[in-house]
Design a protein around this motif. Structure first.
Motif, PDB file in Angstrom:
ATOM      1  N   SER A 136      13.687 -14.013  -6.523  1.00 27.25           N
ATOM      2  CA  SER A 136      12.973 -12.728  -5.610  1.00 27.25           C
ATOM      3  C   SER A 136      13.956 -12.190  -4.521  1.00 27.25           C
ATOM      4  CB  SER A 136      11.735 -13.201  -5.430  1.00 27.25           C
ATOM      5  OG  SER A 136      11.613 -14.493  -4.236  1.00 27.25           O
ATOM      6  N   LEU A 137      13.590 -10.983  -4.095  1.00 28.38           N
ATOM      7  CA  LEU A 137      14.407 -10.318  -3.178  1.00 28.38           C
ATOM      8  C   LEU A 137      14.459 -10.775  -1.720  1.00 28.38           C
ATOM      9  CD1 LEU A 137      13.964  -6.723  -4.417  1.00 28.38           C
ATOM     10  CD2 LEU A 137      15.471  -8.378  -5.072  1.00 28.38           C
ATOM     11  N   ASP A 138      13.668 -11.996  -1.523  1.00 31.18           N
ATOM     12  CA  ASP A 138      13.857 -12.643  -0.166  1.00 31.18           C
ATOM     13  C   ASP A 138      15.064 -13.356  -0.316  1.00 31.18           C
ATOM     14  OD1 ASP A 138      12.567 -13.794  -2.164  1.00 31.18           O
ATOM     15  OD2 ASP A 138      11.092 -15.035  -0.992  1.00 31.18           O
ATOM     16  N   GLU A 139      15.585 -13.878  -1.344  1.00 30.27           N
ATOM     17  CA  GLU A 139      17.140 -14.326  -1.396  1.00 30.27           C
ATOM     18  C   GLU A 139      17.938 -13.352  -0.712  1.00 30.27           C
ATOM     19  OE1 GLU A 139      20.170 -17.021  -2.729  1.00 30.27           O
ATOM     20  OE2 GLU A 139      17.982 -17.138  -1.954  1.00 30.27           O
ATOM     21  N   ASP A 140      18.002 -12.077  -0.863  1.00 34.30           N
ATOM     22  CA  ASP A 140      18.909 -11.124  -0.192  1.00 34.30           C
ATOM     23  C   ASP A 140      18.961 -11.661   1.265  1.00 34.30           C
ATOM     24  OD1 ASP A 140      19.453 -10.153  -2.381  1.00 34.30           O
ATOM     25  OD2 ASP A 140      18.488  -8.147  -2.184  1.00 34.30           O
ATOM     26  N   THR A 141      17.629 -11.553   2.017  1.00 36.27           N
ATOM     27  CA  THR A 141      17.644 -11.835   3.233  1.00 36.27           C
ATOM     28  C   THR A 141      18.009 -13.355   3.822  1.00 36.27           C
ATOM     29  OG1 THR A 141      15.656 -10.525   3.543  1.00 36.27           O
ATOM     30  CG2 THR A 141      15.981 -12.016   5.228  1.00 36.27           C
ATOM     31  N   ARG A 142      18.010 -14.253   2.787  1.00 39.72           N
ATOM     32  CA  ARG A 142      18.389 -15.600   3.176  1.00 39.72           C
ATOM     33  C   ARG A 142      20.098 -15.566   3.144  1.00 39.72           C
ATOM     34  NH1 ARG A 142      20.472 -20.105   1.038  1.00 39.72           N
ATOM     35  NH2 ARG A 142      21.144 -18.904  -0.944  1.00 39.72           N
ATOM     36  N   GLY A 167      15.776  -4.830   6.457  1.00 39.46           N
ATOM     37  CA  GLY A 167      16.152  -3.418   5.955  1.00 39.46           C
ATOM     38  C   GLY A 167      15.245  -3.319   4.565  1.00 39.46           C
ATOM     39  N   MET A 168      14.419  -4.027   4.419  1.00 41.04           N
ATOM     40  CA  MET A 168      13.551  -3.756   3.071  1.00 41.04           C
ATOM     41  C   MET A 168      12.357  -3.164   3.598  1.00 41.04           C
ATOM     42  SD  MET A 168      14.224  -7.426   1.723  1.00 41.04           S
ATOM     43  CE  MET A 168      13.001  -7.139   0.322  1.00 41.04           C
ATOM     44  N   PRO A 169      11.447  -2.569   2.314  1.00 41.85           N
ATOM     45  CA  PRO A 169      10.222  -1.994   2.573  1.00 41.85           C
ATOM     46  C   PRO A 169       9.401  -3.148   3.014  1.00 41.85           C
ATOM     47  CG  PRO A 169      11.105  -1.553   0.443  1.00 41.85           C
ATOM     48  CD  PRO A 169      12.100  -2.349   1.056  1.00 41.85           C
ATOM     49  N   VAL A 170       8.290  -2.425   3.840  1.00 43.97           N
ATOM     50  CA  VAL A 170       7.108  -3.521   4.430  1.00 43.97           C
ATOM     51  C   VAL A 170       5.775  -3.041   4.236  1.00 43.97           C
ATOM     52  CG1 VAL A 170       6.432  -4.430   6.577  1.00 43.97           C
ATOM     53  CG2 VAL A 170       8.674  -4.445   6.270  1.00 43.97           C
ATOM     54  N   GLU A 171       5.077  -3.706   3.633  1.00 44.56           N
ATOM     55  CA  GLU A 171       3.540  -2.996   3.650  1.00 44.56           C
ATOM     56  C   GLU A 171       2.966  -3.951   4.633  1.00 44.56           C
ATOM     57  OE1 GLU A 171       2.296  -3.668  -0.453  1.00 44.56           O
ATOM     58  OE2 GLU A 171       3.989  -2.422  -1.341  1.00 44.56           O
ATOM     59  N   GLN A 172       2.087  -3.198   5.403  1.00 47.95           N
ATOM     60  CA  GLN A 172       1.217  -3.754   6.456  1.00 47.95           C
ATOM     61  C   GLN A 172      -0.173  -4.117   6.000  1.00 47.95           C
ATOM     62  OE1 GLN A 172       1.925  -1.813  10.403  1.00 47.95           O
ATOM     63  NE2 GLN A 172      -0.138  -2.392  10.874  1.00 47.95           N
ATOM     64  N   GLY A 205      -0.302 -15.344   9.191  1.00 47.84           N
ATOM     65  CA  GLY A 205      -0.148 -15.641   7.684  1.00 47.84           C
ATOM     66  C   GLY A 205       1.313 -16.119   7.347  1.00 47.84           C
ATOM     67  N   SER A 206       1.664 -15.930   6.150  1.00 42.91           N
ATOM     68  CA  SER A 206       2.874 -16.348   5.510  1.00 42.91           C
ATOM     69  C   SER A 206       3.561 -14.856   5.094  1.00 42.91           C
ATOM     70  CB  SER A 206       2.624 -17.343   4.306  1.00 42.91           C
ATOM     71  OG  SER A 206       1.915 -18.300   4.633  1.00 42.91           O
ATOM     72  N   ALA A 207       4.782 -14.920   5.185  1.00 39.06           N
ATOM     73  CA  ALA A 207       5.570 -13.542   5.036  1.00 39.06           C
ATOM     74  C   ALA A 207       6.342 -13.683   3.403  1.00 39.06           C
ATOM     75  CB  ALA A 207       6.594 -13.365   6.021  1.00 39.06           C
ATOM     76  N   VAL A 208       5.858 -12.890   2.672  1.00 46.83           N
ATOM     77  CA  VAL A 208       6.707 -13.122   1.309  1.00 46.83           C
ATOM     78  C   VAL A 208       7.041 -11.972   0.747  1.00 46.83           C
ATOM     79  CG1 VAL A 208       5.286 -15.371   0.571  1.00 46.83           C
ATOM     80  CG2 VAL A 208       4.370 -12.697   0.161  1.00 46.83           C
ATOM     81  N   VAL A 209       7.929 -11.607  -0.142  1.00 45.38           N
ATOM     82  CA  VAL A 209       8.164 -10.536  -1.017  1.00 45.38           C
ATOM     83  C   VAL A 209       7.256 -10.288  -2.206  1.00 45.38           C
ATOM     84  CG1 VAL A 209      10.014  -9.008  -2.103  1.00 45.38           C
ATOM     85  CG2 VAL A 209      10.468 -10.361  -0.050  1.00 45.38           C
ATOM     86  N   ASN A 210       6.696  -9.105  -2.284  1.00 45.51           N
ATOM     87  CA  ASN A 210       5.779  -8.846  -3.518  1.00 45.51           C
ATOM     88  C   ASN A 210       6.342  -8.420  -4.638  1.00 45.51           C
ATOM     89  OD1 ASN A 210       5.958  -6.350  -2.762  1.00 45.51           O
ATOM     90  ND2 ASN A 210       3.584  -6.168  -1.989  1.00 45.51           N
TER      91      ASN A 210
END
Length: 370
Positions: A136-142, A167-172, A205-210
């Motif tokens: 998943s795209l959280d690998e880009d951040t890692r 630098g990614m979209p964020v849904e609040q 909570g927990s931060a994840v990429v959807n």
């Protein structure tokens, strides 16, 4: 939760056919569409740093004798450039609907092979089989490290800092909160992702990429279910509802912090009445907590009280389930299980899908204690 039509939701509660194909992107350009994907697996875990990983074999039938086997950085499927979008299609009679399971970063090609045939006296490629691993795209951040220790801007909010760091979209998905203090993020492997995960905890909570490629916060609090999973004839439930474990039921939380000048701050929260009272038969079970984001006595007391409320509000246990595939659900969703001997509602912690008609999930269920 992934978006689908009402008719799709109805279809998922009956017998249906399914097929998974993949689209391949290089940057924003879709370079391959609707490619066959075999022996695939997709595993998501809310507790993992990089929340989703997968693998499979892309099968491409050559049109002009071309090979899709990548060589180093070259080729449409090279993990140095490829993004992969698995798309699951559900069919029932005349009804058909496709659901994107998300966009993923290709991270490896473990094996490739080309099938050769003779054409006009020459050997040409008739088909390519390319194994692909993806995350998943959280690998880009890692992977994106800090060049040097980096300080959060004065007056930043938690969601604003997630946007800046990734630098990614964020849904609040939960209310934003101001950063309680200026924070210095250390320059080390994986520290940018660690920073985002810490910001998720600040937001409760927990931060994840959807599946839409956006960062969200899955709240600790469990709300109403958004989907129903169907057990079916061959489904299984490994239910530990009768198990009682007191190890992590804390009735006292002790916090140790420092203010902006380095002076110590102490805060304590405890249960004073009921079955979990510190003076009762249960005795004391103490949890310790510290955070460099807490800088005032008020923040300290709020923090330890919140931890105490979570601990004494319920006991959590995980239920492992094998149920019919539902491509609409993803980790973090609150779901209800249908077809079991008693009502079961909880948050999806793990989801494992494959080319099987069934998927394996883990639901974290809360048992009320007070």
């Amino acid at each position: 939760m992934r978006h689908g039509s009402n008719q799709l939701s109805d279809t998922l509660s009956s017998t249906f056919e399914r097929e998974l194909k993949v689209n391949i992107y290089n940057g924003t350009e879709r370079v391959l569409e609707g490619e066959r994907f075999e022996s695939w697996q997709l595993d998501a875990d809310l507790g993992a740093k990089v929340c989703t990983s997968g693998s499979g074999v892309l099968v491409h039938e050559s049109v002009m004798g071309e090979s899709l086997s990548p060589v180093g950085t070259k080729g449409l499927l090279s993990p140095f450039r490829a993004r992969i979008e698995p798309v699951l299609t559900v069919r029932d009679g005349d009804f058909e609907e496709s659901i994107s399971l998300g966009m993923f970063r290709a991270t490896g090609v473990p094996a490739t092979s080309d099938t050769l045939v003779e054409f006009q006296g020459e050997e040409v490629v008739s088909a390519s089989r390319v194994g692909i691993r993806f995350e998943s795209l959280d690998e880009d951040t890692r992977r994106w490290g800090f060049r040097s220790p980096e300080q959060s801007p004065a007056g930043a909010s938690a969601f604003g800092e997630i946007r800046r760091l990734t630098g990614m979209p964020v849904e609040q998905t939960v209310p934003d909160v101001p950063m309680p203090t200026i924070k210095v993020w250390e320059a080390r492997k994986g520290s940018r992702l660690d920073a985002v995960l810490e910001l998720g905890r600040i937001l409760g909570g927990s931060a994840v990429v959807n599946s839409r490629g956006a960062w969200i916060i899955v709240p600790d609090a469990v709300g109403d279910p958004v989907a129903t999973l169907r057990l079916g004839e061959l489904g299984t439930v490994l239910d530990v509802a009768d198990e009682i474990d007191t190890e992590e039921v804390y009735n006292e939380v002790v916090g140790a912090f420092e203010d902006a000048n380095g002076n110590p701050i102490r805060a304590v929260a405890e249960v004073t009445s009921g079955d979990l009272a510190v003076t009762g038969n249960y005795g004391r079970n103490t949890q310790y907590y510290s955070s460099d984001l807490v800088k005032t006595q008020e923040q300290a007391q709020t923090a330890v009280q919140a931890l105490l409320d979570i601990s004494t509000g319920s006991q959590v246990y995980d239920v492992q389930i094998q149920c019919h595939v539902n491509p609409l659900v993803e980790i973090g969703d609150v779901v209800k299980l249908e077809g079991w001997k008693r009502p079961l509602i909880g948050r999806l912690r793990r989801v494992s899908m494959s080319d099987s008609a069934y998927m394996n999930v883990t639901i974290r269920v809360h048992r009320e204690l007070s």
